[in-house]
Structure formats: C-alpha cells, structure tokens
Write an enzyme that holds these catalytic residues in place. Structure first.
Site, PDB file in Angstrom:
ATOM      1  N   SER A   1       0.838  -1.203   0.000  1.00 32.92           N
ATOM      2  CA  SER A   1       0.000   0.000   0.000  1.00 32.92           C
ATOM      3  C   SER A   1       0.866   1.244   0.000  1.00 32.92           C
ATOM      4  O   SER A   1       1.975   1.246   0.568  1.00 32.92           O
ATOM      5  CB  SER A   1      -0.863  -0.027   1.264  1.00 32.92           C
ATOM      6  OG  SER A   1      -1.447   1.227   1.475  1.00 32.92           O
TER       7      SER A   1
ATOM      8  N   TYR B   1      -2.194  -1.187  10.857  1.00 29.30           N
ATOM      9  CA  TYR B   1      -2.423  -1.703   9.493  1.00 29.30           C
ATOM     10  C   TYR B   1      -1.217  -1.375   8.602  1.00 29.30           C
ATOM     11  O   TYR B   1      -0.659  -2.255   7.932  1.00 29.30           O
ATOM     12  CB  TYR B   1      -3.708  -1.102   8.888  1.00 29.30           C
ATOM     13  CG  TYR B   1      -3.804  -1.324   7.399  1.00 29.30           C
ATOM     14  CD1 TYR B   1      -4.076  -2.588   6.889  1.00 29.30           C
ATOM     15  CD2 TYR B   1      -3.553  -0.279   6.497  1.00 29.30           C
ATOM     16  CE1 TYR B   1      -4.123  -2.808   5.508  1.00 29.30           C
ATOM     17  CE2 TYR B   1      -3.602  -0.490   5.130  1.00 29.30           C
ATOM     18  CZ  TYR B   1      -3.886  -1.753   4.636  1.00 29.30           C
ATOM     19  OH  TYR B   1      -3.917  -1.961   3.284  1.00 29.30           O
TER      20      TYR B   1
ATOM     21  N   LYS C   1       1.957  -3.784   6.570  1.00 31.41           N
ATOM     22  CA  LYS C   1       2.420  -3.745   5.171  1.00 31.41           C
ATOM     23  C   LYS C   1       3.936  -3.557   5.129  1.00 31.41           C
ATOM     24  O   LYS C   1       4.641  -4.225   4.369  1.00 31.41           O
ATOM     25  CB  LYS C   1       1.706  -2.619   4.406  1.00 31.41           C
ATOM     26  CG  LYS C   1       0.202  -2.850   4.234  1.00 31.41           C
ATOM     27  CD  LYS C   1      -0.087  -4.109   3.432  1.00 31.41           C
ATOM     28  CE  LYS C   1      -1.557  -4.435   3.342  1.00 31.41           C
ATOM     29  NZ  LYS C   1      -1.836  -5.775   2.824  1.00 31.41           N
TER      30      LYS C   1
HETATM   31  P1  NAD Z   1     -11.142  -7.016   0.988  1.00 35.22           P
HETATM   32  O1  NAD Z   1     -11.412  -7.014   2.454  1.00 35.22           O
HETATM   33  O2  NAD Z   1     -12.273  -6.729   0.065  1.00 35.22           O
HETATM   34  O3  NAD Z   1     -10.484  -8.397   0.554  1.00 35.22           O
HETATM   35  C1  NAD Z   1      -9.648  -9.137   1.411  1.00 35.22           C
HETATM   36  C2  NAD Z   1     -10.130 -10.561   1.377  1.00 35.22           C
HETATM   37  O4  NAD Z   1      -9.291 -11.347   2.215  1.00 35.22           O
HETATM   38  C3  NAD Z   1     -11.560 -10.716   1.925  1.00 35.22           C
HETATM   39  O5  NAD Z   1     -12.314 -11.491   0.999  1.00 35.22           O
HETATM   40  C4  NAD Z   1     -11.382 -11.474   3.248  1.00 35.22           C
HETATM   41  O6  NAD Z   1     -12.478 -12.327   3.505  1.00 35.22           O
HETATM   42  C5  NAD Z   1     -10.084 -12.219   2.995  1.00 35.22           C
HETATM   43  N1  NAD Z   1      -9.291 -12.544   4.186  1.00 35.22           N
HETATM   44  C6  NAD Z   1      -8.842 -11.719   5.162  1.00 35.22           C
HETATM   45  N2  NAD Z   1      -8.097 -12.401   6.046  1.00 35.22           N
HETATM   46  C7  NAD Z   1      -8.056 -13.683   5.617  1.00 35.22           C
HETATM   47  C8  NAD Z   1      -7.430 -14.863   6.090  1.00 35.22           C
HETATM   48  N3  NAD Z   1      -6.687 -14.872   7.212  1.00 35.22           N
HETATM   49  N4  NAD Z   1      -7.599 -16.013   5.396  1.00 35.22           N
HETATM   50  C9  NAD Z   1      -8.344 -16.035   4.258  1.00 35.22           C
HETATM   51  N5  NAD Z   1      -8.951 -14.947   3.769  1.00 35.22           N
HETATM   52  C10 NAD Z   1      -8.809 -13.788   4.436  1.00 35.22           C
HETATM   53  O7  NAD Z   1      -9.939  -5.980   0.750  1.00 35.22           O
HETATM   54  P2  NAD Z   1      -9.348  -5.404  -0.611  1.00 35.22           P
HETATM   55  O8  NAD Z   1      -9.683  -3.959  -0.688  1.00 35.22           O
HETATM   56  O9  NAD Z   1      -9.689  -6.287  -1.747  1.00 35.22           O
HETATM   57  O10 NAD Z   1      -7.795  -5.491  -0.278  1.00 35.22           O
HETATM   58  C11 NAD Z   1      -6.999  -6.586  -0.703  1.00 35.22           C
HETATM   59  C12 NAD Z   1      -5.581  -6.369  -0.235  1.00 35.22           C
HETATM   60  O11 NAD Z   1      -5.095  -5.126  -0.755  1.00 35.22           O
HETATM   61  C13 NAD Z   1      -5.441  -6.275   1.288  1.00 35.22           C
HETATM   62  O12 NAD Z   1      -4.248  -6.922   1.665  1.00 35.22           O
HETATM   63  C14 NAD Z   1      -5.348  -4.789   1.537  1.00 35.22           C
HETATM   64  O13 NAD Z   1      -4.647  -4.493   2.710  1.00 35.22           O
HETATM   65  C15 NAD Z   1      -4.595  -4.329   0.294  1.00 35.22           C
HETATM   66  N6  NAD Z   1      -4.826  -2.920  -0.029  1.00 35.22           N
HETATM   67  C16 NAD Z   1      -6.107  -2.463  -0.188  1.00 35.22           C
HETATM   68  C17 NAD Z   1      -6.315  -1.121  -0.464  1.00 35.22           C
HETATM   69  C18 NAD Z   1      -7.712  -0.577  -0.597  1.00 35.22           C
HETATM   70  O14 NAD Z   1      -7.885   0.644  -0.506  1.00 35.22           O
HETATM   71  N7  NAD Z   1      -8.733  -1.385  -0.841  1.00 35.22           N
HETATM   72  C19 NAD Z   1      -5.216  -0.237  -0.601  1.00 35.22           C
HETATM   73  C20 NAD Z   1      -3.929  -0.755  -0.450  1.00 35.22           C
HETATM   74  C21 NAD Z   1      -3.733  -2.098  -0.165  1.00 35.22           C
END
Ligand code: NAD
Ligand code: UDP
Length: 338
Positions: free
Chosen positions: A132, A156, A160
């Site tokens: 991120s 959080y 990362k």
């Molecule tokens: P999201 O919550 O929609 O998707 C994450 C998925 O991981 C969910 O389906 C959840 O059920 C699953 N999950 C969480 N912990 C788990 C575990 N221990 N075992 C199995 N499944 C698990 O989030 P997103 O927005 O799709 O983000 C995906 C990744 O990208 C994350 O790592 C997040 O930190 C990173 N990210 C997101 C953003 C954003 O703004 N959305 C920005 C930067 C980084």
C-alpha cells in the site's frame, strides 16, 4: 499458469481473478470470507464466461480456508501444482487496526509467513504481494519506489511495512524466489458489468463508497474531513485508480516476475482532491452530493499520489481508466448490488 489468489473473493482479489481468467490463467481462490461472500465466485464465473458458468468449473476452484492456518494452506499446495501466489488476504480497516492491533498483526503477518514458507517448500517461486502507498508515510509527493519509508501512523500500515520486509529477507536467503511488492494507491470503481465491486460492511470509511451511499440516499451527506490542507482547494488529495486497472497490473506483474524483489507503485500519477472527486461524480452521474466540511480526520495526510513511471517503464503498464469511468462504474455497482 495456475495461480493461488488469497482473498480472491474480496474487492481487489475478485477483479484480479477476472483479469487472470481472461488472460488464460487458472485460479485457485483461498478466502475465509471474513469480509466477502462466496457468491462473488459465481459472479466471477458469470463475468468471464458470460452466463455459461458450468464451463468455468475447471478454471476456478474455491477453498474457504483461513490462510494463517498452515495445515489448510499446505493442503492447497499439495492438491495443486501452483505456478504463483497473489496474496490479497488481509484485514484492511485502518481505524479497526488501532483498536485491534494484535488481530491485525496476527492475520496480516502470519498469512504472509505461512504462504511464503509453503512457496519455498513446494518450489512455487512467484509471489505477488498487496502492499500500500501507506508505507511511504507523510513523504513528499509524488511517492517514488526508491524513497526512504517514513513512519506509518497505524498498525495496518505497519503490517504492510513488515510484510514487505519479511518477503525481502526471504528473497535474500532464497535467491530463486521472486516477489513483486505492489504498492496500491486508492482503488475505486467496479467491473463494468456491475456484478462485482466494493461492498463495505456498515458505514464506509473510504470516500468513494461513502459518496455512492449518499447518492443512493442511504447516507444524508458527505463529511469532508478538513479544507485547510496545503492542496489545490484545501481538501485531501489522493491518487484514485480504477480497480480493473489495478487488476491488470497484477497480471503483468506476474508475467514479468524475475528473481529478486521488485517494488512497483500502482497508481495513475494524478492527484484528485475530495471536492474534485465529488464534482466529477456529480457531473458523471447527474446526481448532487450534499456535503459539509468537518474537522480533519486524525492520521490523514494532505497529499498522496504516485510516481507511476517505473511500472510503465518496466512492465509497460499504465492505468487507462479516468476519474469519470471510476465514478460511473462505482455508481453502477452501488445501484445494482446493495
Ligand atoms: P477485501 O477485504 O475486500 O479483501 C480481502 C479478502 O481477504 C476478503 O475477501 C477477506 O475475507 C479475505 N481474508 C482476510 N483475512 C483472511 C485470512 N486470514 N484467510 C483467508 N482470507 C482472508 O480488501 P481489498 O480492498 O480487496 O484489499 C486486498 C488487499 O489489498 C489487502 O491486503 C489490503 O490491505 C490491500 N490494499 C487495499 C487497499 C484498498 O484501498 N482497498 C489499498 C492498499 C492495499
Ligand atoms: N474523506 C472524506 N470523507 C469521508 C472519507 C474520506 O473527506 O467520509 C477524505 C479523506 O480525508 C482523504 C480522502 O477522502 O483525504 C480519501 O480517504 P480514503 O479513506 O478513501 O482513503 P485514504 O485516506 O486511506 O487514502
């Protein structure tokens, strides 16, 4: 290639599954559904195969498992001859991470350790990690991959930074292993079908889902957090990127992986203020978004946008969709799915 997509039922993961399948890859999804629904897997099939879901059964396999559970993860690695892993699974709510730091450190770090350990054990040497822009802290914009990282303001963000470190150290000890650390800026938008998108539980923390819920009348008005930042109009500036562009970025990152650690910003390189985004949404969709200016949100920085030139140079990837498309697609998903 056969790719394990952890968190593949989530927001960015589901769109990336679509992009991977459309590029001809086979996908194994591992998700515990703590922030998503199993029906998303059917929607992915529906999008890719345009209504003929049965044909998709050998292209996408779903495991409802927790990826911190080493035994469950090992079963997936032994059942499938994997070529790579894209690790999206994680907890991502900044505020919640302050209240539940141990849950965040456990989930986000143990998952990374378990998956990289299994990759080494089973000779799966391609690993793409969801990082991120938060790792840059309050650096000077635009953020460049070579910058020294500044302190993050919440657990959080620390997960990362630490995951990047863990994967980098794993590479040093295992030179055949290859990792891409993808630093996302602000993903918004949805697949153009309106079938998959971002559906946060409860009141959204992020700007775009808040705006779409105001547009729908679910929330009364947007609260703009501060108009006294040193930005174009005083409101916070971010680099919003369409989730399908982000998804495409994963496919090219995977295709171009070579030994070592590779860090890429995935952003547009364009900063957009809160009020500029509100205006773009109003113009694109013909809906007025009432708002009020309130105090700054603790922990927010004034400006965050990418220098996205490395991904263009090395991966030949650029974000193609503009802010209008992001607003149209976010609104279509909100109307069709909530
Ligand atoms: P999201 O919550 O929609 O998707 C994450 C998925 O991981 C969910 O389906 C959840 O059920 C699953 N999950 C969480 N912990 C788990 C575990 N221990 N075992 C199995 N499944 C698990 O989030 P997103 O927005 O799709 O983000 C995906 C990744 O990208 C994350 O790592 C997040 O930190 C990173 N990210 C997101 C953003 C954003 O703004 N959305 C920005 C930067 C980084
Ligand atoms: N923001 C806002 N009102 C909201 C949500 C967000 O004014 O209800 C602002 C926030 O202060 C920031 C920008 O919108 O300047 C993007 O915030 P978001 O939470 O979407 O992303 P992040 O802060 O994680 O980059």
């Amino acid at each position: 290639m056969q790719i394990l997509v952890t968190g593949g039922a989530g927001y960015i993961g589901s769109h990336t599954c679509v992009a991977l399948l459309e590029a001809g890859h086979t996908v194994i999804v591992a998700d515990n559904l703590c922030n998503s629904k199993a029906e998303t897997i059917d929607k992915i099939k529906q999008i890719v195969n345009q209504g003929n879901e049965a044909n998709m059964d050998n292209k996408i396999t779903f495991y409802k498992i927790d990826v911190t559970d080493e035994v469950a993860v090992e079963k997936v690695f032994s059942n499938h001859k994997l070529d790579g892993v894209i690790h999206f699974a994680g907890l991502k709510a900044v505020g919640e991470s302050v209240e539940k730091p141990l849950a965040y450190y456990y989930n986000n770090l143990v998952s990374t350790i378990v998956l990289s350990k299994m990759c080494l054990k089973y000779g799966v040497n391609k690993f793409v990690f969801s990082s991120s822009a938060t790792v840059y802290g309050d650096n000077t914009v635009p953020f460049v991959e070579t910058m020294q990282l500044l302190p993050t303001t919440n657990p959080y963000g620390e997960t990362k930074v630490m995951s990047e470190r863990i994967l980098t150290d794993a590479i040093k000890a295992n030179p055949d292993f290859s990792v891409s650390l993808l630093r996302y800026f602000n993903p918004v938008g949805a697949h153009e079908s309106g079938l998959i998108g971002e559906a946060p539980n409860g009141i959204p923390n992020n700007l775009m889902p808040y705006v779409t819920q105001v547009a729908k009348g679910k929330l009364e008005k947007l609260r703009v957090f501060g108009n006294d930042y040193p930005t174009v109009d005083g409101t916070g500036v971010r680099d919003y990127i369409h989730v399908m562009d982000l998804a495409d970025g994963h496919v090219v990152a995977l295709d171009n992986l070579s030994n070592g650690v590779h860090i890429y910003n995935l952003g547009t390189g364009q900063g957009t203020s809160v009020l500029q985004l509100v205006k773009a949404f109003e113009e694109a969709n013909g809906i007025e978004i009432p708002y009020e200016i309130v105090d700054r949100r603790p922990g927010d920085i004034a400006s965050c946008y990418a220098d996205a030139s490395k991904a263009e140079r090395k991966l030949k990837w650029i974000a193609k969709r503009d802010i209008v498309e992001m607003c149209l697609d976010s609104w279509r998903f909100e109307q069709q799915n909530k």
